[in-house]
Write a protein that holds these residues in place. Structure first.
Motif, PDB file in Angstrom:
ATOM      1  N   ARG A 588      24.826   9.763  95.184  1.00 21.56           N
ATOM      2  CA  ARG A 588      25.691   8.587  95.178  1.00 21.56           C
ATOM      3  C   ARG A 588      26.447   8.424  93.859  1.00 21.56           C
ATOM      4  N   SER A 589      25.817   8.679  92.757  1.00 19.17           N
ATOM      5  CA  SER A 589      26.472   8.487  91.466  1.00 19.17           C
ATOM      6  C   SER A 589      27.645   9.438  91.262  1.00 19.17           C
ATOM      7  N   GLU A 590      27.745  10.498  92.079  1.00 12.83           N
ATOM      8  CA  GLU A 590      28.831  11.458  91.923  1.00 12.83           C
ATOM      9  C   GLU A 590      30.148  10.943  92.507  1.00 12.83           C
ATOM     10  N   TRP A 591      30.095   9.975  93.433  1.00 11.58           N
ATOM     11  CA  TRP A 591      31.338   9.495  94.036  1.00 11.58           C
ATOM     12  C   TRP A 591      31.515   7.979  93.946  1.00 11.58           C
ATOM     13  N   ASP A 592      30.407   7.225  93.780  1.00  7.53           N
ATOM     14  CA  ASP A 592      30.498   5.769  93.782  1.00  7.53           C
ATOM     15  C   ASP A 592      30.806   5.270  92.376  1.00  7.53           C
ATOM     16  N   ILE A 593      32.028   4.794  92.171  1.00 10.01           N
ATOM     17  CA  ILE A 593      32.434   4.308  90.857  1.00 10.01           C
ATOM     18  C   ILE A 593      31.650   3.059  90.471  1.00 10.01           C
ATOM     19  N   LEU A 594      31.299   2.220  91.468  1.00  9.30           N
ATOM     20  CA  LEU A 594      30.589   0.981  91.173  1.00  9.30           C
ATOM     21  C   LEU A 594      29.171   1.218  90.683  1.00  9.30           C
ATOM     22  N   SER A 595      28.634   2.406  90.913  1.00 14.75           N
ATOM     23  CA  SER A 595      27.284   2.711  90.429  1.00 14.75           C
ATOM     24  C   SER A 595      27.247   2.921  88.924  1.00 14.75           C
ATOM     25  N   ASN A 596      28.403   3.175  88.325  1.00 15.09           N
ATOM     26  CA  ASN A 596      28.514   3.321  86.874  1.00 15.09           C
ATOM     27  C   ASN A 596      27.592   4.409  86.322  1.00 15.09           C
ATOM     28  N   GLY A 597      27.346   5.443  87.113  1.00 16.79           N
ATOM     29  CA  GLY A 597      26.507   6.536  86.633  1.00 16.79           C
ATOM     30  C   GLY A 597      25.039   6.208  86.564  1.00 16.79           C
ATOM     31  N   GLY A 598      24.611   5.082  87.159  1.00 13.13           N
ATOM     32  CA  GLY A 598      23.207   4.700  87.113  1.00 13.13           C
ATOM     33  C   GLY A 598      22.364   5.469  88.109  1.00 13.13           C
ATOM     34  N   VAL A 599      21.049   5.275  88.003  1.00  3.42           N
ATOM     35  CA  VAL A 599      20.100   5.932  88.900  1.00  3.42           C
ATOM     36  C   VAL A 599      19.921   5.071  90.145  1.00  3.42           C
ATOM     37  N   VAL A 600      19.987   5.704  91.300  1.00  2.00           N
ATOM     38  CA  VAL A 600      19.886   4.981  92.573  1.00  2.00           C
ATOM     39  C   VAL A 600      18.539   5.296  93.219  1.00  2.00           C
ATOM     40  N   ASP A 601      17.759   4.253  93.529  1.00  2.00           N
ATOM     41  CA  ASP A 601      16.465   4.390  94.195  1.00  2.00           C
ATOM     42  C   ASP A 601      16.503   3.662  95.535  1.00  2.00           C
ATOM     43  N   GLU A 602      15.739   4.175  96.491  1.00  2.00           N
ATOM     44  CA  GLU A 602      15.623   3.541  97.804  1.00  2.00           C
ATOM     45  C   GLU A 602      14.406   2.625  97.802  1.00  2.00           C
TER      46      GLU A 602
END
Length: 744
Positions: A588-602
Motif C-alpha cells: 500500500r505505501s508504494e501507491w497510496d500518497i495518503l499513507s505518507n510512507g508509513g507502515v500499514v497493519d491489518e
C-alpha cells in the motif's frame, strides 16, 4: 380499470394461444380422470359354464374387475421420469413400457392419474390459501364494524351519525374490492397463458457442487439492504446521493389504456424467456470465452413474430445476448424478493444498477408472495468507468411461479408506450429461472437479451463490451453469487475462525459489514458515467472526470463540498495480479500518497466469500515519524469472474470503536475511494500478446472522493480542482509502477 372484453377476445394472444395437436392430446388425456392403466376385465368363474344364452344384464352385473398392482421398481422408475417430464410422448412411453414390462397404455394411464393427483393437491393447497385470505377479510370486516359501532360524534360526544360514517366506510371497502378484483383478473390472465410446466432441460446447467457455508436459509429478511417492502409507484433506489426522483428522466405513470397491452407483452415475454432458457444449440453457441451467446439467425427463425425480432441495425443498434447458469446460496423465495423489491435489487447489484425506480404496480401477486406480480420500472445500468455510457431502460417486470415449483422473472422494454426521447438501449425478454435445491440453495439460469447503440463507448472498453462481459448474463450471475455469499457471511451467528484482529462480538462484526456495504454503494454511485447522483461536472476531459456536490445534513458524509475525480486506464498485467497488489497492505505505501510512507497493519479481517480476496479489513497506518498521527482505513475487496473491486475510506478512531462494539454504523462519515478492475483481451498495446480473458491486461478505474471545503455554501476554487487532478495523476503513475514491478 382493465377492460375484461380484451381478455375474452380469442385473437388477443393469437401468437402463442393456439395449441399444437400434441398439446391438445395431452389436455384430453388429463381430462380422462376415470381411466386406469392397471384395470383389466376378467370373467367370473360362472362365465365358463354359461352359454350364449346367458349373455345379458345378469352376466354384465356378474362381471368383475381385476386390478394389476405395479411393483416398487416400476413405480420408482415412473416417478423419476414424471419429475423430469410430466407429459412424455409416445416414444418415451413405449421405451419405458419395454423397460418395465408394462403395456404402453398402462404407462399412459399411470401418468394421467399422476397428473390428476398432482393437480388435485395443488388445488387443495390453493383453496387453503384462499380460505385463510377469506378469514382475514372477515376479521377485517368485523374490525371495521366494531370501530363503526363504537364511534362517537366529535362535537357532542354522543353516538355518531351512522349514515355519514357508513358512506365513507362503504366507499373505501368498494374501492378495496375493486382493486382486489383487478389483481385477480391480471393474475388469472397471466396464469392462463404461462401455466405450462417447465421441461427437464433446466437440470443441464450449473452442476457444480454447492459451497459449504455455516448459515441457514432464509436470512435475507434481516439483512437485505434498505427497504424491505415491495416497491410501489414512485419507489426508487439510486444509492447514496439522494434526489433520485429529480434526476430520473420524466416518465408518466401507466395509464389505464396501456395496462392490457403491458399484460399481453409481459405474458408473451415470459413465454419467450422460458423457451430461450431451456434451449440449447443451435440457438445458443459457446464463444472463445466459454460464454453462451445467442445465434441471431436462429433466434429470428424461432421467434419470427416475437418481441424484438427485428434489430434496429439501420439506427446503429446491435444485438447483444448471453446466457449463464450457477448454483446460488439462497432459497428461491428470497431471490425473488431481491429481484422484485427495487431497493434490494439496487443494493445487491449496486455495481450494475446505478439507479432504479418502480413507476407503477399493476399486480402485487397472490397468496402473499410475488407470484403474478407485474411492475413498471425504469433503471440505468452502468459499468464502473466514466468512459462507458450508461444504458437506461423503461420496462415491465413480471414474476410467475410455475406448477413445477420453478420461479421465473422477466423484463421487457415498453419503449412503444414511452413519451420520451428515443432510448439507446432496448430490453428484449431478459431475466432468470430459479429452481429450488436442498439446503437453501437455488439453481439460476440467467438470460440477457438487448439491442443497444454503444457507439459512445471508449475504444479501450469496446472489446470488453462486445464480449458480453460488461453487461451480459455472466456479470449478473457472478455479482449475485458473490453478494449472496456476502449476505450469508453477514448473517453468521458465530465469528468464523478466519476472522482476525480486534473483533470481539458478532454484533461488532455485523456493524462493520453494514458500514462496508454503505461504503461500497457510495463508491459505485460515483464511479460510473451515471448522473443519478446530481453531481456537477466541472471538467469533462477524456482522461479525468471531476465532479462536485454539496453535503448537507447527511450523517453518512462529512458536511461541506465533496470533490470526486475518476479516470480509467490500461495496465499490462492480469486482473488477478493487479487486484492482489492493490488490496494488500504490504504494497500500500508504494501507491497510496495518503499513507505518507508509513507502515500499514491489518487490525481486523472479515472473510465474506470463497475467494480469499473477498474480505473486509480494518487497516492502521502508523506514521513514518513521531510527528505524524496514526490513521484508520476501512477497506473491502471483492473478486469474481467478471471483475474486482478494492474500495477504502479513512475512518475516525472514536467512531470505529463504537462500531467495533456493535454500535450504529449509519452515523460514521465516509468518503470512499478505490479501484474497479476489469479484464481485457486486447489492450492498446497489441505487442503484449494477450490471448485470454483474465490472463492478459487489465482495465482499471481509479476514483477519489475528497472534502475540499467544510462550508457547504462556499464555492470550489480552481486550485482545489488542480490539486485533485495532480493527486490522481500521481497515484496513477505509482500504481503502474507497483503492479509492474511486484509479484503477487
Amino acid at each position: 380499470m382493465f377492460n375484461s372484453d380484451l381478455y375474452e377476445n380469442p385473437n388477443m394472444f393469437d401468437m402463442f394461444q393456439r395449441p399444437s395437436d400434441s398439446d391438445q392430446t395431452e389436455r384430453d388425456d388429463d381430462n380422462n380422470d376415470t381411466k386406469s392403466g392397471t384395470e383389466v376385465d376378467a370373467p367370473s368363474a360362472d362365465d365358463d359354464n354359461q352359454g350364449p344364452a346367458s349373455s345379458g344384464p345378469s352376466r354384465r352385473r356378474a362381471k368383475r374387475k381385476r386390478y394389476h398392482r405395479h411393483t416398487q421398481r416400476q413405480i420408482q422408475e415412473m416417478e423419476a421420469l414424471f419429475k423430469e417430464c410430466p407429459h412424455p410422448d409416445d416414444k418415451q412411453r413405449k421405451q419405458l413400457s419395454r423397460e418395465l414390462g408394462l403395456d404402453p397404455l398402462q404407462v399412459k394411464f399411470w401418468f394421467q392419474n399422476k397428473r390428476t393427483q398432482l393437480k388435485a393437491q395443488t388445488e387443495r393447497h390453493e383453496n387453503g390459501l384462499l380460505k385463510a385470505e377469506n378469514e382475514k377479510l372477515r376479521a377485517e370486516n368485523h374490525r371495521y364494524k366494531e370501530a363503526l359501532n363504537n364511534a362517537s360524534c366529535p362535537t357532542c360526544g354522543g353516538p355518531a351519525a351512522l349514515g355519514e360514517m357508513s358512506f365513507e366506510e362503504q366507499h373505501l371497502r368498494l374501492e378495496n374490492a375493486r382493486l382486489r378484483e383487478e389483481i385477480e383478473r391480471i393474475s388469472g390472465v397471466t396464469a392462463k397463458y404461462v401455466g405450462k410446466p417447465i421441461g427437464p432441460s433446466f437440470s443441464r446447467f450449473a452442476d457444480r457442487a454447492p459451497i459449504s457455508f455455516g448459515t441457514q436459509p432464509g436470512f435475507l429478511g434481516e439483512y437485505g439492504g434498505p427497504g424491505g417492502a415491495a416497491g410501489g409507484p414512485g419507489v426508487g433506489a439510486g444509492g447514496p446521493g439522494g434526489g433520485l426522483g429529480e434526476v430520473l428522466r420524466p416518465v408518466s405513470v401507466t395509464n389505464e389504456a396501456d395496462k392490457p397491452l403491458i399484460v399481453e407483452l409481459a405474458v408473451t415475454a415470459m413465454e419467450e424467456l422460458i423457451r430461450m432458457a431451456q434451449s440449447g444449440e443451435p440457438l445458443w453457441v459457446t464463444d472463445e470465452n466459454s460464454i453462451d451467446v445467442l445465434n441471431e439467425n436462429e433466434y429470428l427463425r424461432i421467434f419470427p413474430r416475437g418481441i424484438g425480432s427485428k434489430p434496429f441495425a439501420n439506427l446503429g443498434f446491435r444485438s447483444e445476448a448471453s446466457r449463464e447458469a450457477a448454483v446460488i446460496i439462497m432459497n428461491p423465495v428470497n431471490l425473488v424478493e431481491i429481484l422484485m423489491d427495487v431497493n434490494q435489487w439496487s443494493t445487491v447489484f449496486c455495481g450494475i444498477v446505478s439507479r432504479a425506480m418502480t413507476l407503477d404496480v399493476l399486480s402485487t401477486g397472490v397468496a402473499g408472495n410475488y407470484n403474478g406480480a407485474l411492475q413498471v420500472m425504469t433503471a440505468e445500468f452502468q459499468l464502473p468507468s466514466p468512459l462507458v455510457p450508461t444504458r437506461e431502460n423503461y420496462f415491465a417486470r413480471y414474476c410467475k411461479r410455475h406448477h413445477d415449483g420453478i420461479w421465473a422473472v422477466v423484463d421487457v422494454s415498453l419503449d412503444n408506450l414511452r413519451h420520451a426521447p428515443f432510448t439507446r438501449c432496448r430490453r428484449r425478454p431478459s431475466g432468470c429461472l430459479i429452481q429450488e435445491l436442498p439446503n437453501g440453495y437455488s439453481k439460476v439460469i440467467w438470460v440477457e437479451n438487448v439491442e443497444v447503440d454503444d457507439r459512445g463507448v471508449s475504444d479501450i472498453y469496446k472489446t470488453l463490451v462486445n464480449t458480453s462481459l460488461a453487461f451480459g448474463a455472466k456479470r449478473w450471475v457472478a455479482t449475485l453469487d458473490r453478494q449472496c455469499e456476502r449476505l450469508a457471511s453477514a448473517m453468521a451467528n458465530n465469528i468464523p475462525a478466519g476472522d482476525l484482529g480486534v473483533l470481539n462480538s458478532s454484533d461488532g462484526r455485523k456493524s462493520i459489514l453494514k458500514l462496508a456495504e454503505r461504503m461500497v454503494n457510495s463508491f459505485c454511485t460515483g464511479v460510473g458515467a451515471s448522473t443519478a447522483h446530481a453531481w456537477t461536472t466541472l471538467t469533462g476531459s477524456d482522461e479525468i472526470r471531476v465532479m462536485t456536490r454539496k453535503s448537507i445534513d447527511d450523517p453518512g458524509r462529512p458536511p461541506g463540498i465533496v470533490l470526486s475525480a475518476a479516470t480509467s486506464f490500461w495496465v499490462a498485467v492480469p486482473p488477478r495480479k493487479a487486484f492482489n497488489i492493490l488490496r494488500s497492505e504490504k504494497f500500500r505505501s508504494e501507491w497510496d500518497i495518503l499513507s505518507n510512507g508509513g507502515v500499514v497493519d491489518e487490525m481486523a479481517h472479515i472473510a465474506n466469500g470463497r475467494d480469499p480476496g473477498n474480505c473486509v479489513s480494518l487497516l492502521r497506518v502508523k506514521g513514518a515519524n513521531a510527528s505524524q498521527s496514526n490513521m484508520l482505513i476501512l477497506q473491502e475487496s471483492s473478486n469474481d469472474a467478471t471483475g474486482s473491486y478494492v474500495i477504502y475510506a479513512p475512518v475516525d478512531f472514536a467512531a470505529m470503536n463504537i462500531v467495533l462494539n456493535g454500535g450504529d454504523p449509519d452515523y460514521v462519515a465516509l468518503l470512499p475511494s478505490g479501484f474497479a478492475i476489469l479484464p481485457d483481451r486486447e489492450g492498446p498495446n497489441r505487442g503484449i500478446g494477450i490471448t485470454e480473458i483474465g490472463s492478459g491486461g487489465s482495465l482499471v478505474t481509479l476514483a477519489f472522493q475528497i472534502l475540499v471545503d467544510s462550508a457547504p455554501n462556499s464555492k470550489i476554487s480552481v486550485g482545489s480542482v488542480a490539486t485533485v487532478n495532480s493527486l490522481i495523476k500521481c497515484t496513477l503513475e505509482r500504481i503502474r509502477t507497483a503492479v509492474m514491478c511486484n509479484d503477487a
